[in-house]
Design an enzyme around this catalytic site. Sequence first.
Site, PDB file in Angstrom:
ATOM      1  N   GLY C  52       0.824  -1.198   0.000  1.00 15.94           N
ATOM      2  CA  GLY C  52       0.000   0.000   0.000  1.00 15.94           C
ATOM      3  C   GLY C  52       0.859   1.249   0.000  1.00 15.94           C
ATOM      4  O   GLY C  52       2.039   1.214   0.357  1.00 15.94           O
ATOM      5  N   SER C  53       0.271   2.375  -0.380  1.00 15.46           N
ATOM      6  CA  SER C  53       0.984   3.649  -0.351  1.00 15.46           C
ATOM      7  C   SER C  53       0.730   4.349   0.983  1.00 15.46           C
ATOM      8  O   SER C  53      -0.027   3.859   1.815  1.00 15.46           O
ATOM      9  CB  SER C  53       0.533   4.524  -1.512  1.00 15.46           C
ATOM     10  OG  SER C  53       0.931   3.933  -2.733  1.00 15.46           O
ATOM     11  N   GLY C  54       1.365   5.479   1.189  1.00 16.25           N
ATOM     12  CA  GLY C  54       1.190   6.227   2.439  1.00 16.25           C
ATOM     13  C   GLY C  54       2.314   5.981   3.416  1.00 16.25           C
ATOM     14  O   GLY C  54       2.250   6.416   4.566  1.00 16.25           O
ATOM     15  N   HIS C  55       3.370   5.264   2.980  1.00 18.36           N
ATOM     16  CA  HIS C  55       4.474   4.906   3.878  1.00 18.36           C
ATOM     17  C   HIS C  55       5.776   5.609   3.516  1.00 18.36           C
ATOM     18  O   HIS C  55       6.831   5.239   4.003  1.00 18.36           O
ATOM     19  CB  HIS C  55       4.727   3.401   3.820  1.00 18.36           C
ATOM     20  CG  HIS C  55       3.542   2.565   4.146  1.00 18.36           C
ATOM     21  ND1 HIS C  55       2.860   2.699   5.329  1.00 18.36           N
ATOM     22  CD2 HIS C  55       2.914   1.580   3.463  1.00 18.36           C
ATOM     23  CE1 HIS C  55       1.859   1.827   5.352  1.00 18.36           C
ATOM     24  NE2 HIS C  55       1.866   1.144   4.230  1.00 18.36           N
ATOM     25  N   ASP C 108      -1.341  -8.246   0.610  1.00 23.94           N
ATOM     26  CA  ASP C 108      -0.067  -8.325  -0.105  1.00 23.94           C
ATOM     27  C   ASP C 108       0.292  -9.782  -0.409  1.00 23.94           C
ATOM     28  O   ASP C 108       0.687 -10.117  -1.529  1.00 23.94           O
ATOM     29  CB  ASP C 108       1.050  -7.676   0.716  1.00 23.94           C
ATOM     30  CG  ASP C 108       0.876  -6.174   0.840  1.00 23.94           C
ATOM     31  OD1 ASP C 108       0.617  -5.532  -0.195  1.00 23.94           O
ATOM     32  OD2 ASP C 108       0.983  -5.653   1.959  1.00 23.94           O
ATOM     33  N   HIS C 217      -0.203   1.450   9.806  1.00 26.79           N
ATOM     34  CA  HIS C 217      -1.417   1.705   9.035  1.00 26.79           C
ATOM     35  C   HIS C 217      -2.456   2.398   9.896  1.00 26.79           C
ATOM     36  O   HIS C 217      -3.644   2.313   9.626  1.00 26.79           O
ATOM     37  CB  HIS C 217      -2.024   0.403   8.512  1.00 26.79           C
ATOM     38  CG  HIS C 217      -1.131  -0.346   7.601  1.00 26.79           C
ATOM     39  ND1 HIS C 217      -0.292  -1.332   8.044  1.00 26.79           N
ATOM     40  CD2 HIS C 217      -0.941  -0.250   6.263  1.00 26.79           C
ATOM     41  CE1 HIS C 217       0.384  -1.819   7.018  1.00 26.79           C
ATOM     42  NE2 HIS C 217       0.022  -1.188   5.926  1.00 26.79           N
TER      43      HIS C 217
END
Lengths: 220, 220, 334, 334
Positions: C52-55, C108, C217
């Site tokens: 996922g993105s946002g990391h 994932d 998250h």
Amino acid sequence: MSWDLKEALLHASKNVQSARDQLCDLDAALGDGDHGTSMARSFAAVERELSSTESNEPADLLELVGNTVLNAVGGAMGPLFGSAFLSSSTALRNADPSLSSPERTAAAIAAAANAIQRRGKASVGDKTMVDAIVPAAEAAATAAGQPDATSATVLRAAAEAAAAGTEHTKELIARIGRASRLGERTLGHQDPGATSITLVLESLAASAGAPVGHPVLTLN
Amino acid sequence: MSWDLKEALLHASKNVQSARDQLCDLDAALGDGDHGTSMARSFAAVERELSSTESNEPADLLELVGNTVLNAVGGAMGPLFGSAFLSSSTALRNADPSLSSPERTAAAIAAAANAIQRRGKASVGDKTMVDAIVPAAEAAATAAGQPDATSATVLRAAAEAAAAGTEHTKELIARIGRASRLGERTLGHQDPGATSITLVLESLAASAGAPVGHPVLTLN
Amino acid sequence: MSRFLNDPDNAVTETLEGFLLAHPELERRGTSRVVTSSTPPTGRVAVVTGGGSGHKPAFIGYIGDGMFDAVVCGDVFASPPVGSVLEAIRTVNTGHGVMLLLGNYSGDVMNFEMAADMARDEGIDVEMAVATDDLGAGSNVRPDQRRGVSGQFLIWKTVGAAARQGASLAELKQLALDVNSATRTMGVSLNGCTLPGSTKPTFSLDEGQMEVGVGHHGERGRSTEPLVQMDEIVDRLVDEIDQDLQLREGDRAAVVINGLGGTPMLELYIAYRRVAKVLQEKGVSIEVNFVGEYFTALGMHGFSVTLMRLNDRTLGLLKDPARTPHFTQTSTPN
Amino acid sequence: MSRFLNDPDNAVTETLEGFLLAHPELERRGTSRVVTSSTPPTGRVAVVTGGGSGHKPAFIGYIGDGMFDAVVCGDVFASPPVGSVLEAIRTVNTGHGVMLLLGNYSGDVMNFEMAADMARDEGIDVEMAVATDDLGAGSNVRPDQRRGVSGQFLIWKTVGAAARQGASLAELKQLALDVNSATRTMGVSLNGCTLPGSTKPTFSLDEGQMEVGVGHHGERGRSTEPLVQMDEIVDRLVDEIDQDLQLREGDRAAVVINGLGGTPMLELYIAYRRVAKVLQEKGVSIEVNFVGEYFTALGMHGFSVTLMRLNDRTLGLLKDPARTPHFTQTSTPN
Ligand SMILES: Nc1ncnc2c1ncn2[C@@H]1O[C@H](COP(=O)(O)OP(=O)(O)O)[C@@H](O)[C@H]1O
Ligand SMILES: Nc1ncnc2c1ncn2[C@@H]1O[C@H](COP(=O)(O)OP(=O)(O)O)[C@@H](O)[C@H]1O
Ligand SMILES: [Mg+2]
Ligand SMILES: [Mg+2]
Ligand SMILES: [Mg+2]
Ligand SMILES: [Mg+2]
């Protein structure tokens, strides 16, 4: 100066430390919110140094306070308060021996005012501590000229003038320093540095035993 | 299946997109708060694809939905919902020609349940969408065996069982997936994936025109 | 909560556009979610990760020499879909196989596993290593149920360096598993985080509380507890990690203090100070440390402590040079 | 607001302890607030900066090859005292003089000026350059009354590189002033920040509002305005900057997108994306960019855009290698 300057400076140090949060709040509105912390930490150092010095000589004490403040924390208040105390020390040392005690007190305050102006290059009306210390010095000079003058009445006059000047900073737009970038948004807010100057002068006046005319400084 | 599956799937897609915020809230309590977004974005893609396909053949439509979901967003729901739709498509294609329409519907739901279990390796009681789809498949099989069965009654039975299973997830401690790390703190919270499964089955059932026994799904 | 965005649904797409404009040494085809180095991995295994993105800086900030050859970007906190993973594998494979590194999240794992199967059907050698360094849920959680969190940075760094040195696919897989089992992480936070497009944080705490065992998250952790002083927090994290990792006197360690995105670096170094003291008391020497933001959760105010037991090989690989948009090191500092 | 700290009054001291433990290539004497590189500046001018703490990676994160020789650390948001500045000057001077770089804050200016005077009395060559890149208060504010903000990173990088190349003290001062006058910054934020030991933020905004013209001390800006979309914000910042800087078609520029500490990197790259588009439309080419956290304000959620007009010399200096704890670059990327 016949009163116990060391006691008076210790009293001022305590009052400054107690006002930490209020001074921070004032600075949060106009600047970066640290003025109370810088003042409190510097005057905690002042309290330590004063408590451990042997001397009771006013010029020595003021020099000690000046050097302590200058090297304690820094910030804007460090050089300004530091230079103010150092210059008042020098003023006492160099004072004409013929001057009366109240005249010396007034000379010390005048030297502090000059030092702050020289160091910070601010003028009256720029909404800084200059707006407290300059009227204080003027009032001190006038008071020292009164027939029944004492150091206490001089300090009281200085403190009251500083308080009035501080109150007046609410009506000013900051023109120098951190707050100047806020322009018109500084209207209505009281300058933290002017507040600190007043707090110190009031503490000294109270210790000197001058009768309080009316409550002067509001910390907000 | 005599009803219009494309219409039903479009209806489901719209309902999923409308439930975005509630599904995110459920996932915020148990996971990372994105389930509604992933579902909504996937079923927005489903809506686009369905609207532009010519075919009305159920197996084709389910395959299209499966591939779209699989490749739209990803997340955990992508492979799970994707495999579920793809497997039900295959189940319809390979269905024994002698089966009745309700029996085929039940077979498609059973295939979806198997696919989700195979893909995610979760069991009943782990607090996942398995707790909705497995009872749904069982209820569908039973309903398809009734003398007056239609695809609509089969879907209705599946939806009601899924809703009951979803409600029951509140009493379960998560044992797999993101929520499992919260242990006992998952008690009292409804699984978002099970909620989505139910939402899709209810939308299909409603489109198939089955009489609603009682309101089933609560989105919180 | 307010955010600086355009349409929140375009946040990831626009981030990628900005990233590619800022870092012309990276590439992607069209509007693909696969970002690769513009230098292909010739004569060696390719290393790919994603999630996922946002990391950020993870994962795309670490594409380049000595780390990743490609990254597959999902939506915020959502695994990328199968098709994107497959595209990444195909793009970077130069005939020497592809090593997939990922964290242990159902999404994932499922998407990468499906893509790996499809790639193998096409004749591409693919191996997968799933990181499980997180002790956030407690050490009673089965190791294979643990999340992969910021300890993954150590896997990325070592595997990336070994791949450049020409290690085989089997060796890289073994290395990833070895580093994973030598690594443990524990995180705490003062809040959750707010996803783009959402107005509510995943959770929020009262003043004076902290969440123990968080990941990256914005998920809740194992428990909400009274916030204590930093030294006490660090002692507890290190203690829990060490009960599981069992560092002994004379061991060498790597330490990561990872900020989750809203934690002033000042706090991270105060945490490191304590970790260094505690390990010194145990007679464990810190040979390499990473203090900063490596794996964030949007603007979450929290941090994690990662400890890894080193050997000569893994230490060498951690100190090996790397050059990527957000992690560059030359030869060994000091 | 809660924070991860021990005694807040020890925050800076403990941060320094942690930083020195983490980065053994740095040094300080005892409990001094002066941090130096352990490699002295032999045969060249030394570069020194300093100021209040709470801005990490600035300033100590940039001590090392190609940037600073020493940093003087004050308390959070408070200039260091005269004595510390003087100590720094004495420590790094190897007979070739000391270049002091600082931002335009009364406290810093007064303390550094006093220290510089004292050092000159001791026979040390000292020059001082005060950065004023901020347009936060509006372009009608006299240039010498403007703050120094994140554009300073470009001054640090160029002056550090030039010092290593052997530039004289006079040349370095001129370079710093040239870069300063080629550089402008504008910042926005969604909140203020909370100082260690304080429970209240310096200011806070309602949902859906933004503060325009912020610096990096949690100070209020010029105005509070409705929060609009990122592209619109960036257009406005670039426009205000450009009205003052007057970039022309064919000009080359450096861009810094600086996060203030609590801004997800995702938002920074979405900002960069727009800056790149706007400059491209103007026919200005971005030759080098820095997107990340260079100069923070604890965990403030905000960012600034810096544009600098480049020439051959300043571009070369920006691309010159550097190796410091939080900024390392090898040869030119791309
Ligand atoms: N140039 C100056 N001349 C006189 N006083 C000044 C000047 N600059 C700042 N001040 C005073 O300093 C006060 C702020 O002090 P402080 O908060 O300790 O420093 P900083 O602005 O560095 O955070 C202001 O309220 C103002 O009274
Ligand atoms: N292994 C699994 N098997 C079945 N369902 C699962 C599994 N892992 C997760 N789920 C389902 O997925 C849901 C979460 O989906 P979503 O939020 O989209 O993905 P993510 O967990 O990657 O954020 C859970 O509520 C659960 O029902
Ligand atoms: Mg201040
Ligand atoms: Mg989720
Ligand atoms: Mg997710
Ligand atoms: Mg300050």
